[in-house]
Design an enzyme around this catalytic site. Structure first.
Site, PDB file in Angstrom:
ATOM      1  N   CYS A 125      53.981  10.134   7.426  1.00 49.15           N
ATOM      2  CA  CYS A 125      55.093  10.482   6.528  1.00 49.15           C
ATOM      3  C   CYS A 125      54.685  11.722   5.744  1.00 49.15           C
ATOM      4  O   CYS A 125      53.713  11.678   4.971  1.00 49.15           O
ATOM      5  CB  CYS A 125      55.417   9.323   5.595  1.00 49.15           C
ATOM      6  N   CYS A 162      62.510  15.228   4.894  1.00 48.66           N
ATOM      7  CA  CYS A 162      61.479  14.625   5.732  1.00 48.66           C
ATOM      8  C   CYS A 162      60.484  15.709   6.116  1.00 48.66           C
ATOM      9  O   CYS A 162      60.840  16.658   6.821  1.00 48.66           O
ATOM     10  CB  CYS A 162      62.096  13.993   6.976  1.00 48.66           C
TER      11      CYS A 162
END
Length: 307
Positions: free
Chosen positions: A229, A90
């Site tokens: 993101c 991530c």
């Protein structure tokens, strides 16, 4: 005002990168064994603390899953999606993770190696300035493409070809003239063939505003539409470069606008990507999980983290 923590409460922190928010649980000795259901409860925005994901901070040598990387990195980022599933990487989460290590004086500012399920990633955290925490940069590695062919993404009656990009986790990227065509993204886009992504996929919808300026919406695997993101931003840049036949082009810096803010992606001369953006710890406290029916995690908050 300070609250006293509950006896045996588990410390936690809350942070975000461009409004992509995370619960961080310090667990240096690998003593926590949270179930998927407990993670779902914690990440729920009405009955839990609320987050796009959960980060567990554990010393690499203490976690059997990461121990092979102990010679390269002291800390392992155990990242979980809000549905409780494990995730490899991530981009926003690892910057928040690095900010926690710096703020907690667990490592000095500079370049920090952090182990992930996608391998060791290096994060640069500058010395703190009095007026700002400053941006954090993570070397994301080199995207792998094109991967599975003939990928299609559908929203309602609209259907588009998509490009597979692997940033340590799978992405299907769609180039659009109008991001409104992606709909409200309250339900996952349909991706075919289903066999291409047996464990799900993150879908990015990209509008090119100029040669190096992208506007992006992301439906993240296991999350839904997110405010930002990091791996999606990098995958979007890789897709744009590939579609424009510039995948072998020289270095460049790209601006990526998402709902939660702006990220920057720098492509190095070797084709690797660096992701730069904000990372902030906003609160800390202690929590206990109670066996209530329906189960609810209850939290007692302490003072905000020092800045």
């Amino acid at each position: 005002m300070n609250f006293q923590l509950l006896p045996a409460a588990q410390p936690f922190l809350k942070g975000h990168g461009a409004q992509n928010d995370f619960i961080l649980l310090p667990d240096p000795d690998h003593r926590l064994a949270l179930t998927a259901e407990e993670i779902r409860r914690l990440c729920d925005r009405r009955t839990g603390l609320g987050a796009d994901g959960l980060l567990r901070a554990v010393r690499t040598a203490a976690d059997p899953e990461a121990a092979a990387m102990a010679g390269e990195a002291e800390w392992f980022m155990d990242y979980r999606n809000p549905d409780g599933s494990r995730a490899a990487m991530c981009g926003n989460g690892i910057r928040v993770f690095a900010r926690y290590l710096i703020d907690g004086e667990l490592v000095p500012p500079g370049t920090i190696p952090i182990a992930t399920r996608a391998g060791v990633r290096h994060v640069r955290v500058p010395e703190r300035r009095p007026d700002s925490q400053g941006p954090v940069t993570v070397l994301m590695g080199t995207p792998r493409l094109p991967g599975p062919g003939h990928i299609k993404v559908a929203v309602g009656r609209r259907r588009w070809p998509a490009l597979h990009i692997d940033m340590g986790n799978p992405h299907a990227v769609v180039l659009l003239d109008d991001l409104d065509h992606a709909g409200d993204l309250r339900t996952p886009p349909t991706v075919t063939p289903a066999s291409a992504y047996p464990h799900g996929v993150t879908v990015s919808f990209v509008r090119l505003r100029s040669a190096r300026h992208l506007q992006v919406r992301v439906h993240e695997r296991g999350v839904g539409e997110t405010r930002a993101c990091g791996t999606g931003a990098c995958a979007s840049v890789a897709a744009v470069r590939h579609a424009d036949n510039r995948q072998e082009a020289g270095p460049g810096r790209y601006t990526v606008d998402l709902a939660g803010g702006r990220l920057h992606v720098t492509v190095t001369s070797g084709g690797a990507m660096e992701l730069t953006g904000p990372a902030e710890i906003v609160a800390q406290g202690g929590l206990t999980l109670t066996p209530a029916d329906p189960p609810r995690p209850w939290a007692r908050w302490s003072a905000p983290c020092p800045t």
